[in-house]
Write a protein that holds these residues in place. Structure first.
Motif, short mmCIF file in Angstrom:
data_model
loop_
_atom_site.label_atom_id
_atom_site.label_comp_id
_atom_site.label_asym_id
_atom_site.label_seq_id
_atom_site.Cartn_x
_atom_site.Cartn_y
_atom_site.Cartn_z
N LEU A 195 0.81 -1.22 0.00
CA LEU A 195 0.00 0.00 0.00
C LEU A 195 0.84 1.27 0.00
N ILE A 196 2.11 1.16 0.43
CA ILE A 196 2.99 2.33 0.49
C ILE A 196 4.20 2.06 -0.39
N PRO A 197 4.12 2.33 -1.69
CA PRO A 197 5.25 2.11 -2.57
C PRO A 197 6.31 3.18 -2.36
N PRO A 198 7.52 2.97 -2.88
CA PRO A 198 8.55 4.00 -2.75
C PRO A 198 8.10 5.34 -3.33
N ARG A 199 7.33 5.29 -4.39
CA ARG A 199 6.77 6.50 -4.99
C ARG A 199 5.37 6.20 -5.48
N GLY A 200 4.54 7.20 -5.43
CA GLY A 200 3.18 7.02 -5.94
C GLY A 200 2.13 7.25 -4.88
N TRP A 201 0.90 7.02 -5.26
CA TRP A 201 -0.24 7.31 -4.42
C TRP A 201 -0.37 6.31 -3.28
N VAL A 202 -0.79 6.81 -2.13
CA VAL A 202 -0.97 6.00 -0.93
C VAL A 202 -2.37 6.26 -0.39
N PRO A 203 -3.10 5.23 0.03
CA PRO A 203 -4.43 5.47 0.62
C PRO A 203 -4.34 6.35 1.86
N ASP A 204 -5.21 7.33 1.95
CA ASP A 204 -5.16 8.28 3.07
C ASP A 204 -5.34 7.60 4.42
N LEU A 236 -9.14 3.60 -1.45
CA LEU A 236 -8.54 2.66 -2.40
C LEU A 236 -9.03 2.93 -3.82
N GLN A 237 -10.29 3.28 -3.97
CA GLN A 237 -10.82 3.60 -5.29
C GLN A 237 -10.10 4.82 -5.87
N HIS A 238 -9.83 5.80 -5.03
CA HIS A 238 -9.11 6.99 -5.48
C HIS A 238 -7.70 6.64 -5.93
N VAL A 239 -7.00 5.80 -5.14
CA VAL A 239 -5.64 5.41 -5.50
C VAL A 239 -5.63 4.59 -6.79
N ALA A 240 -6.64 3.72 -6.96
CA ALA A 240 -6.71 2.86 -8.14
C ALA A 240 -6.84 3.66 -9.44
N GLU A 241 -7.28 4.91 -9.34
CA GLU A 241 -7.35 5.76 -10.52
C GLU A 241 -5.97 6.20 -11.00
N HIS A 242 -4.96 6.02 -10.14
CA HIS A 242 -3.61 6.50 -10.47
C HIS A 242 -2.57 5.40 -10.56
N ARG A 243 -2.82 4.26 -9.91
CA ARG A 243 -1.87 3.14 -10.00
C ARG A 243 -2.61 1.85 -9.71
N SER A 244 -2.01 0.74 -10.11
CA SER A 244 -2.64 -0.55 -9.89
C SER A 244 -2.45 -0.98 -8.43
N ARG A 274 -10.76 -6.77 -0.67
CA ARG A 274 -11.41 -7.26 0.55
C ARG A 274 -11.57 -6.17 1.60
N LEU A 275 -10.75 -5.12 1.53
CA LEU A 275 -10.73 -4.13 2.59
C LEU A 275 -12.06 -3.38 2.72
N ALA A 276 -12.78 -3.23 1.62
CA ALA A 276 -14.05 -2.51 1.67
C ALA A 276 -15.18 -3.36 2.26
N ASP A 277 -14.97 -4.68 2.38
CA ASP A 277 -16.05 -5.57 2.82
C ASP A 277 -15.71 -6.40 4.06
N ASP A 278 -14.44 -6.61 4.31
CA ASP A 278 -14.04 -7.56 5.34
C ASP A 278 -13.31 -6.84 6.48
N PRO A 279 -13.93 -6.70 7.66
CA PRO A 279 -13.25 -6.02 8.77
C PRO A 279 -11.99 -6.73 9.22
N ALA A 338 -3.74 -3.22 9.78
CA ALA A 338 -3.31 -2.50 10.98
C ALA A 338 -2.24 -3.28 11.73
N ASP A 339 -2.39 -4.59 11.82
CA ASP A 339 -1.38 -5.42 12.48
C ASP A 339 -0.06 -5.37 11.72
N SER A 340 -0.16 -5.35 10.40
CA SER A 340 1.04 -5.26 9.57
C SER A 340 1.75 -3.93 9.79
N LEU A 341 0.97 -2.86 9.89
CA LEU A 341 1.55 -1.54 10.13
C LEU A 341 2.22 -1.50 11.51
#
Length: 276
Positions: A5-14, A43-51, A58-63, A70-73
Motif C-alpha cells: 500500500l505504500i510504494p517508494p513513490r506514488g499514491w498512498v491510501p489516506d 482505495l478507489q481513489h488510489v486505483a485511478e492513479h496506479r494498480s 477485501r478491505l471494503a467488505d471484510d473487517p 493495521a497489524d502489519s503496520l
C-alpha cells in the motif's frame, strides 16, 4: 501488506497515513478505527492513479482484512521505527525549532524558499511543488494556512494534501540545509574503554569525552539520562552539554523544562576521526 500500500513513490491510501499530531500508537489506533467505507473510497481513489494488488478488494467488505493491515503496520513500526524513534523525534523537533527561528528572522517567504529548493517554490499566491513523478502539484492555499511536516524518509519526494483538515500539509526533508544522509543513523557506538574513547578523552578531557560518547550512543537522551550514563550530577551533565553545544558538537532541543541531546555532523566526523 503495508509495503503493497505504500510504494517508494506514488499514491498512498489516506487511511493508512493519518494526518495530525499524535504518538505512533495514537496514529495506529486511528488506522484501526478506519471504516470500511473510508477504506473503500481511499482505495478507489488510489486505483485511478496506479494498480493495486487484488487482495485490497477485501478491505471494503471484510473487517478482518482491515485488522490485518493495521497489524502489519504495527509490525513495521515495531521492527523498523521503534528502535530509532527517539532519534527521529530529536531530529524532527530540532528541525521544527530551527524553522520557527527562520520564520521570525526571514518570514514565511524565507522559510518556503529554503524548505526544499529543488522541488518547492512560493510564487504568491500559489505554492508550486514539483512531484517526484515530474508533474506539478500546485497548491492554492486560499487563506487556509499550511502545515509543514519534517520527514526523515521522504527526503526527495514532497507529499502534499490540499484537502487535509484543518489545513493542507507539505512534507519536506528534515535537516535539508545539512543534508539528510546520516542524520538518523549515525552508526557510531563507542565503548568507554575503547582506544577511540581514550583518544577522544585526550582531546576533550575524560568527562566531556564521556558525555559526547554517551549522547552518540543514545541520541535524543535527556540531561538526566545523560548524567546517569556518565555517572555525574545532572548539573554537571548540563554544563558539559552546554560547552559541547557551544563548540558545535551537540544539538539540544527543549520541550518545556526537558532537553533532548543529539550529536551534530561535526561530532560524528570527530568520533570517526578518533578511530571509532
Amino acid at each position: 501488506m503495508v509495503l503493497d500500500l505504500i510504494p517508494p513513490r506514488g499514491w498512498v491510501p489516506d487511511f493508512i497515513t493519518p494526518s495530525g499530531p499524535g504518538t505512533p500508537q495514537e496514529l495506529l489506533e486511528r488506522v484501526r478505527a478506519t471504516t470500511r467505507a473510508k477504506a473503500g473510497a481511499d482505495l478507489q481513489h488510489v486505483a485511478e492513479h496506479r494498480s493495486l494488488p487484488s487482495w485490497t478488494r477485501r478491505l471494503a467488505d471484510d473487517p478482518d482484512a482491515l485488522c490485518l493491515v493495521a497489524d502489519s503496520l504495527q509490525h513495521v513500526y515495531d521492527c523498523l521505527l521503534d528502535p530509532h524513534w527517539r532519534r527521529i523525534t530529536a531530529v524532527t523537533t530540532a528541525d521544527s525549532a530551527s524553522r520557527a527561528r527562520h520564520v521570525l528572522r526571514d518570514g514565511m517567504e524565507g522559510v518556503l524558499a529554503r524548505v526544499n529548493p529543488r522541488r518547492v517554490r512560493w510564487n504568491p499566491p500559489v505554492l508550486e511543488v514539483l512531484m517526484a513523478s515530474g508533474t506539478d502539484g500546485d497548491l492554492h492555499l486560499e487563506g487556509r494556512g499550511l502545515l509543514l511536516v519534517p520527514s526523515v524518509f521522504g527526503v526527495d519526494a514532497p507529499v502534499i494534501d490540499p484537502d487535509a483538515e484543518p489545513q493542507p500539509f507539505l512534507t519536506y526533508p528534515v535537516g535539508a540545509a545539512h543534508g539528510p544522509s546520516g542524520a538518523l543513523f549515525p552508526g557510531t557506538v563507542l565503548s568507554p574503554h575503547s582506544p577511540a574513547a581514550r583518544s577522544l578523552a585526550s582531546l576533550l578531557g575524560p568527562t566531556r569525552a564521556a558525555v559526547l560518547t554517551a549522547v552518540a550512543n543514545d541520541p535524543g537522551c535527556s540531561t538526566k539520562e545523560l548524567a546517569a550514563a556518565v555517572g555525574i550530577a545532572p548539573a554537571s551533565a548540563s554544563e558539559h552539554a552546554t560547552t559541547l553545544r557551544a563548540a558545535g558538537l551537540l544539538h539540544t532541543v527543549r520541550h518545556g523544562t526537558a532537553a533532548a541531546h543529539s550529536t551534530t555532523d561535526a561530532a560524528q566526523i570527530l568520533l570517526q576521526a578518533s578511530g571509532a
